[in-house]
Design an enzyme around this catalytic site. Structure first.
Site, mmCIF file in Angstrom:
data_model
loop_
_atom_site.group_PDB
_atom_site.id
_atom_site.type_symbol
_atom_site.label_atom_id
_atom_site.label_comp_id
_atom_site.label_asym_id
_atom_site.label_seq_id
_atom_site.Cartn_x
_atom_site.Cartn_y
_atom_site.Cartn_z
ATOM 1 N N ASP A 92 -29.226 -5.061 5.696
ATOM 2 C CA ASP A 92 -30.167 -4.403 6.602
ATOM 3 C C ASP A 92 -29.764 -4.488 8.073
ATOM 4 O OD1 ASP A 92 -31.810 -3.272 4.714
ATOM 5 O OD2 ASP A 92 -33.099 -5.023 4.542
ATOM 6 N N ASP A 149 -32.817 1.417 -0.625
ATOM 7 C CA ASP A 149 -33.073 1.332 0.819
ATOM 8 C C ASP A 149 -31.778 1.398 1.629
ATOM 9 O OD1 ASP A 149 -34.721 -0.062 -1.005
ATOM 10 O OD2 ASP A 149 -35.762 -1.151 0.556
HETATM 11 N N1 GLY Z 1 -36.461 -2.271 2.872
HETATM 12 C C1 GLY Z 1 -37.503 -3.086 2.360
HETATM 13 C C2 GLY Z 1 -38.801 -2.399 2.306
HETATM 14 O O1 GLY Z 1 -38.885 -1.193 2.414
HETATM 15 O O2 GLY Z 1 -39.790 -3.084 2.140
#
Ligand code: GLY
Length: 375
Positions: A92, A149
């Protein structure tokens, strides 16, 4: 408001964000419950780029210096986590460094922003597993896991290739996107949240339930990440298979929406009675639909832009805090992780971010954070 008036709405957003700057101060906001006070989470947490990112978007739209001043120091604060003794940064870094270091460089030419953006891109590229052609998501023993994601993190790699003229980053991003297309996107346009591989052989093993109801359900925010992420992959590469994936996911997302265009946390709940919505999924999808709208022929544009506007109108009229000046967030009714019982039916900073990003796009804002800037 029957129709969305983007300029009028942006004026409301501006007044709201100006108040939030004083309310949030130096906090790293992630979740606010119904009382409307944002928490102060660790800078290491994946959402730490969104508040400064929102400020950079406001700077890009208005040119006003106080947004830049409030956002300026965040990429330096985040960078320290690369060398923290027990640091746990993971894939992330895209969510964290695109809306801080990279946008700072784009907006101001700041060389430290450029360096930090490339540092983060190198870190993300280093998580690539060439046997399975995927980017490893998390740390610990989840060595062979990838999640949908990540489609929102790989724009950091596309950007790094463009800025450095070194195609390696882009090659990694496309290999990951092709894997996600193969194993994360289902035939009906819904998506798997987590997919696992044998990290040694690279062989796909299975889809695993994550933040959705079950492995075969349809987590609404994961669907929005897929929709938006594949639209971005098309915008960076021009590869039509990514645009078609984004459209397919968008069609599923739009068909599954309830009447007011703001999804519940999963599209495959047996009953929605008493179940929370996830306004963040709506905002992420709206901003992604605007990327699709920019990518399709003129005759198809209104399908996607119109859907984005319907979602934004509903968020604006039913789920925003305009009448609650002490509330530190913009949107209510967001849900982080329902199966774990965390961050339910409150406000999430990334919901606020993508709502503002989408409105900025409607206002003609060009200095894109996640998408390329194209003439
Ligand atoms: N990327 C983690 C979420 O959307 O909670």
């Amino acid at each position: 408001m029957d129709r969305l008036n983007a300029a009028e709405l942006m004026a409301r957003v501006e007044a709201k964000v100006d108040r939030m700057i004083g309310q949030i101060g130096d906090k790293c906001p992630h979740f606010a419950g119904k009382e409307g006070v944002y928490d102060n989470t660790s800078l290491e947490w994946w959402t730490s780029g969104f508040w400064p990112g929102l400020l950079w978007v406001m700077h890009g739209v208005t040119g006003k210096a106080h947004y830049k001043e409030a956002a300026w120091h965040w990429d330096e604060r985040l960078e320290r986590w690369f060398i923290a003794p027990d640091g746990q940064l993971h894939h992330d870094v895209g969510f964290q460094f695109l809306p801080t270091a990279v946008i700072k460089y784009k907006e101001t030419g700041d060389k430290d922003g450029l360096r930090r953006g490339l540092e983060a891109a190198n870190y993300l590229a280093g998580r690539f597993n060439p046997a399975g052609n995927f980017i490893r998501a998390w740390n610990g023993d989840r060595i062979g896991w990838a999640i949908v994601d990540c489609m929102m993190n790989i724009p950091l790699l596309f950007w790094a290739s463009e800025i450095s003229q070194d195609p390696r980053f882009k090659h990694i991003a496309m290999r990951h996107a092709d894997t996600a297309l193969r194993v994360s996107v289902r035939d009906d346009g819904s998506v798997n949240h987590i997919v696992s591989f044998d990290p040694e052989s690279g062989e796909f093993i299975e889809a695993i339930g994550g933040q959705g109801l079950a492995a075969d359900s349809a987590w609404s925010r994961g669907t929005a990440w897929g929709l938006h992420g594949f639209a971005l992959a098309y915008r960076w590469t021009g590869e039509v298979r990514y645009l078609n994936a984004a459209k397919r996911i968008a069609h599923y997302f739009l068909a599954a929406l309830p009447e007011d265009s703001v999804p519940y946390w999963d599209f495959r709940l047996e009953s929605t009675d008493g179940e929370p919505r996830d306004s963040s999924a709506a905002a992420i999808a709206a901003s992604g639909l605007l990327e699709i709208a920019e990518s399709v022929p003129a005759a198809e544009r209104s399908l996607y832009a119109g859907a984005a506007e319907r979602i934004l109108l509903s968020l604006t009229e039913r789920y925003a805090t305009w009448d609650l000046p002490a509330h530190e967030a913009i949107l209510t009714a967001a849900t982080g992780h329902r199966p774990a019982g965390n961050f339910i039916d409150g406000s999430l900073i990334y919901g606020d971010y993508y709502y503002v990003e989408a409105i900025a796009k409607l206002c003609g804002w060009r200095s894109r954070v996640f998408a390329p800037v194209r003439a």
